[in-house]
Design an enzyme around this catalytic site. Structure first.
Site, short mmCIF file in Angstrom:
data_model
loop_
_atom_site.label_atom_id
_atom_site.label_comp_id
_atom_site.label_asym_id
_atom_site.label_seq_id
_atom_site.Cartn_x
_atom_site.Cartn_y
_atom_site.Cartn_z
CD GLU A 436 -2.78 -1.01 -0.14
OE1 GLU A 436 -3.18 -2.11 -0.53
OE2 GLU A 436 -2.92 0.03 -0.82
C1 FAD Z 1 2.69 -9.70 0.11
C2 FAD Z 1 2.46 -8.59 -0.84
C3 FAD Z 1 1.16 -8.24 -1.17
C4 FAD Z 1 0.92 -7.22 -2.10
N1 FAD Z 1 -0.37 -6.96 -2.50
C5 FAD Z 1 -0.57 -6.12 -3.55
C6 FAD Z 1 -1.87 -5.99 -4.15
O1 FAD Z 1 -2.85 -6.57 -3.70
N2 FAD Z 1 -1.99 -5.18 -5.23
C7 FAD Z 1 -0.94 -4.51 -5.79
O2 FAD Z 1 -1.13 -3.81 -6.77
N3 FAD Z 1 0.31 -4.61 -5.25
C8 FAD Z 1 0.51 -5.40 -4.16
N4 FAD Z 1 1.76 -5.54 -3.61
C9 FAD Z 1 2.86 -4.76 -4.17
C10 FAD Z 1 3.34 -3.66 -3.24
O3 FAD Z 1 2.39 -2.64 -3.14
C11 FAD Z 1 4.70 -3.18 -3.77
O4 FAD Z 1 5.63 -4.22 -3.48
C12 FAD Z 1 5.13 -1.88 -3.15
O5 FAD Z 1 4.32 -0.83 -3.59
C13 FAD Z 1 6.58 -1.52 -3.47
O6 FAD Z 1 6.89 -1.69 -4.82
P1 FAD Z 1 8.17 -2.54 -5.23
O7 FAD Z 1 8.07 -3.87 -4.56
O8 FAD Z 1 8.30 -2.55 -6.71
O9 FAD Z 1 9.39 -1.78 -4.60
P2 FAD Z 1 10.18 -0.56 -5.25
O10 FAD Z 1 9.24 0.43 -5.79
O11 FAD Z 1 11.22 -1.11 -6.17
O12 FAD Z 1 10.89 0.07 -3.98
C14 FAD Z 1 12.11 -0.44 -3.42
C15 FAD Z 1 12.59 0.58 -2.38
O13 FAD Z 1 12.87 1.83 -3.02
C16 FAD Z 1 12.13 2.88 -2.43
N5 FAD Z 1 11.69 3.81 -3.47
C17 FAD Z 1 11.12 3.52 -4.66
N6 FAD Z 1 10.85 4.65 -5.34
C18 FAD Z 1 11.24 5.67 -4.57
C19 FAD Z 1 11.23 7.10 -4.70
N7 FAD Z 1 10.70 7.69 -5.77
N8 FAD Z 1 11.72 7.84 -3.70
C20 FAD Z 1 12.21 7.27 -2.59
N9 FAD Z 1 12.27 5.94 -2.41
C21 FAD Z 1 11.78 5.14 -3.37
C22 FAD Z 1 10.95 2.21 -1.74
O14 FAD Z 1 10.46 2.98 -0.65
C23 FAD Z 1 11.56 0.87 -1.30
O15 FAD Z 1 12.20 1.04 -0.07
C24 FAD Z 1 2.01 -6.51 -2.67
C25 FAD Z 1 3.33 -6.84 -2.29
C26 FAD Z 1 3.56 -7.88 -1.42
C27 FAD Z 1 4.98 -8.24 -1.09
#
Ligand code: FAD
Length: 587
Positions: A436
């Site tokens: 989220e």
């Molecule tokens: C168990 C689980 C359930 C989930 N359920 C859903 C769901 O139902 N629906 C759905 O759509 N998604 C879902 N997700 C996805 C989840 O919302 C994302 O994993 C999350 O938003 C982070 O995206 P990412 O994993 O690509 O990490 P990234 O975006 O790659 O982030 C990696 C790190 O970089 C930081 N970062 C990234 N961009 C920036 C920036 N611009 N400035 C500063 N820091 C930054 C982040 O804070 C994080 O610490 C789920 C994930 C998991 C693991």
């Protein structure tokens, strides 16, 4: 140890520091009475403790096996979910027009906490359905509402929320799933989504996916995203289920925690495209999704509160039984007698109560935004909810993990052993800081969008309210508050100075502001949480009680809010060290 819903504490916070009682007195909730609120909380607590909580371990151990495209939920989960939905819990805050109960969001927030304390993996599924209901109710066309809203509201069908793709996580604008216009006014969705919570399961006989995708002629980035309703099974005009849509679960993830929640990779368009119906306008999907996301962000914050509460209960129980070392004349004392263990337990309890108050106050602000009679009050409610939502989400989930970690520590070696249960709380808690919108993204939202609202007037109005609480604590002259008045005043003034500094930096040096965002959010929560605990303590004293709540408020002020000064320095003076380290290749 199982979970016992702390109904009295929940009711107290809801009515006092979160403001439900005042709002009821002012008529915000019509003829809703305290008796009804108490009865709802009592029933929710009973259901959470006796029906859901026993499923938590079995969900963790057995997970959600995936075979031939289908997910089997753990034993007992379907029966519990069905009973829960039939109890009307899914639609507690939803419109009565669609079969909901139209009760306050703040009350629903308290119930969401209890479902998730009982089992986080169970509680997260309905959170997404509740968000879907709100998005569809607010943005959907009438025929779509007629077909889907009642069954989503009653929980007969569940909803999902689908943004994430491998290249599009925090950067939602990078998503590539495609939507082609079909001659009949529907759309054909192709592409894939990852990490989709409850994307496939056997709790309900239909699943309604809310999928973000891009039209062929859409502008790039977030301005070119549209939202589509994509049912797993088509729904005939008489409400019966038709054939299967071209959407399937490809696999499920094997995760650190919440094993009872299936996290799915979804594939759309093996056979030409899943049929989707537009929700809202083309290219305005992110606006609609934000309706779901704000709702879901508060709910995920409540997951942090929930797991912290459960870990705290378990740690207190263990610390009262486990005997080690001497305390005073006692040769073999329960470890709760040792000051360091007491410190851990009090930290757990104080952080949990502060996060709870912040989350419930956010729910109350959402109620104000939607129910207040005049525009100005509705706008003020909306601004307060906007300001508090990132704090509710990030602080509560950060402390969820911290408290669960302390819970392991209180258990010593037994905390590291799975059968104790403390380890599961720690594993389960960790995801809430990530999904989220990661907590880093929440902090950026607070700093770049929320504190600049109305030229800073919204946050300053909030600071003035905190100052009133500080003044009220001081006015008591009650020694039981110790140095709480001074410590909270220091925290609020640190927050004020850090806020002024950040607002000025946003234009002049945005990277410096972004570098301070996460410590600023913690500073905000330390001041706000401390004042809210003080509000509860003051209310308890006014009611002729108060010793426990006063002690907790004092502990928070003197041991946690006192960190505000250090956080202020980190916000205002920490950025250079980050940019310098990057220049020198150290980061
Ligand atoms: C168990 C689980 C359930 C989930 N359920 C859903 C769901 O139902 N629906 C759905 O759509 N998604 C879902 N997700 C996805 C989840 O919302 C994302 O994993 C999350 O938003 C982070 O995206 P990412 O994993 O690509 O990490 P990234 O975006 O790659 O982030 C990696 C790190 O970089 C930081 N970062 C990234 N961009 C920036 C920036 N611009 N400035 C500063 N820091 C930054 C982040 O804070 C994080 O610490 C789920 C994930 C998991 C693991």
């Amino acid at each position: 140890m199982s979970y016992r819903a702390p109904v009295a504490d929940i009711a107290f916070t809801l009515k006092h520091s979160a403001g439900l009682k005042r709002a009821m007195d002012e008529g915000l909730y019509g003829d809703l009475t305290e008796d009804v609120v108490d009865a709802v909380l009592e029933e929710a607590g009973k259901f959470a403790s006796t029906v859901i909580a026993p499923l938590n371990t079995v969900g963790d151990k057995l997970g959600t096996p995936f075979k031939d495209g289908a997910v089997t939920m753990p034993p007992g989960w379907k029966e519990a979910y069905t009973a829960w939905a039939q109890g009307g819990w899914n639609g507690l805050a939803a419109s009565e027009h669609w079969g909901g109960q139209g009760l306050p969001h703040a009350l629903n927030a308290a119930c969401i906490e209890m479902w998730n304390s009982a089992s986080m993996a169970f509680g997260i599924g309905p959170v997404l359905t509740m968000g879907a209901i709100e998005a569809l109710d607010k943005h959907g066309a009438e025929p779509l509402k007629q077909k889907y809203l009642e069954k989503l509201t009653t929980g007969e069908w569940m909803g999902t929320m689908q943004l994430t793709e491998p290249q599009a996580g925090s950067d939602v604008g990078a998503l590539r799933a495609r939507a082609e216009r079909a001659p009949d006014g529907t759309y054909r969705i192709t592409g894939s989504k990852i990490f989709i919570t409850y994307g496939e399961h056997d709790l309900t006989d239909n699943i309604i996916h809310f999928v973000l995708a891009r039209l062929p002629d859409a502008p790039p980035g977030t301005k070119g995203i549209s939202l589509f309703l994509v049912p797993k099974f088509f729904v005939n005009d008489d409400g019966s289920l038709g054939g299967r849509n071209d959407a399937r679960c490809h696999s499920i993830e094997h995760k650190l925690g919440i094993h009872g929640s299936p996290t799915c990779t979804m594939v759309y368009g093996d056979n030409g495209g899943a049929v989707g119906w537009l929700v809202g306008e083309e290219n305005r999907g992110l606006n609609c999704m934000f309706t779901m996301m704000n709702n879901a962000r508060l709910a995920v914050g409540l997951q942090g509160v929930a797991i912290a509460e459960r870990a705290t209960q378990q740690a207190y129980a263990y610390a009262s039984e486990r005997r080690q070392g001497r305390a005073g004349a006692n040769a073999s004392a329960p470890i709760i007698a040792h000051p360091d263990v007491r410190r851990m337990l009090l930290t757990m309890r104080a952080l949990t109560h502060a996060a709870r108050a912040i989350c419930y106050a956010t729910g109350a602000a959402i109620d104000m935004a939607t129910r207040a009679k005049d525009d100005a009050a509705r706008k003020a409610g909306d601004q307060r909810a906007s300001l508090l939502t990132p704090v509710a989400k990030a602080f509560s989930t950060d402390i969820g993990t911290e408290v669960a970690s302390l819970g392991v520590q209180v258990h010593g070696g037994m905390g590291f052993i799975e059968e104790t249960g403390a380890a599961q709380h720690y594993r389960d808690a960790r995801i809430a800081q990530i999904y989220e919108g990661t907590n880093g993204i929440q902090a950026i939202d607070l700093v770049t969008r929320k504190i600049p609202m109305m030229g800073g007037a919204v946050v300053r109005g909030y600071l003035d309210e905190l100052r009133k609480t500080v003044a009220a604590v001081r006015a008591t002259n009650d020694p039981a508050f110790g140095a709480a008045g001074q410590r909270l005043s220091d925290a609020v003034e640190s927050l004020d100075r850090a806020t002024t500094w950040l607002i000025a930096k946003l234009d002049a040096s945005p990277d410096a502001a972004l570098a301070g965002a996460t410590p600023y959010l913690r500073l905000f929560a330390s001041a706000a949480g401390g004042c809210m605990l003080a509000e509860d303590a003051l209310a308890d004293v006014r009611g002729g009680n108060g010793s426990g709540r006063v002690a907790l408020a004092r502990f928070f002020a003197e041991n946690i809010a006192v960190q505000a000064g250090g956080l202020e320095t980190t916000v205002t003076e920490g950025a250079d060290s980050i940019s310098d380290a990057a220049l020198r290749g150290a980061a």
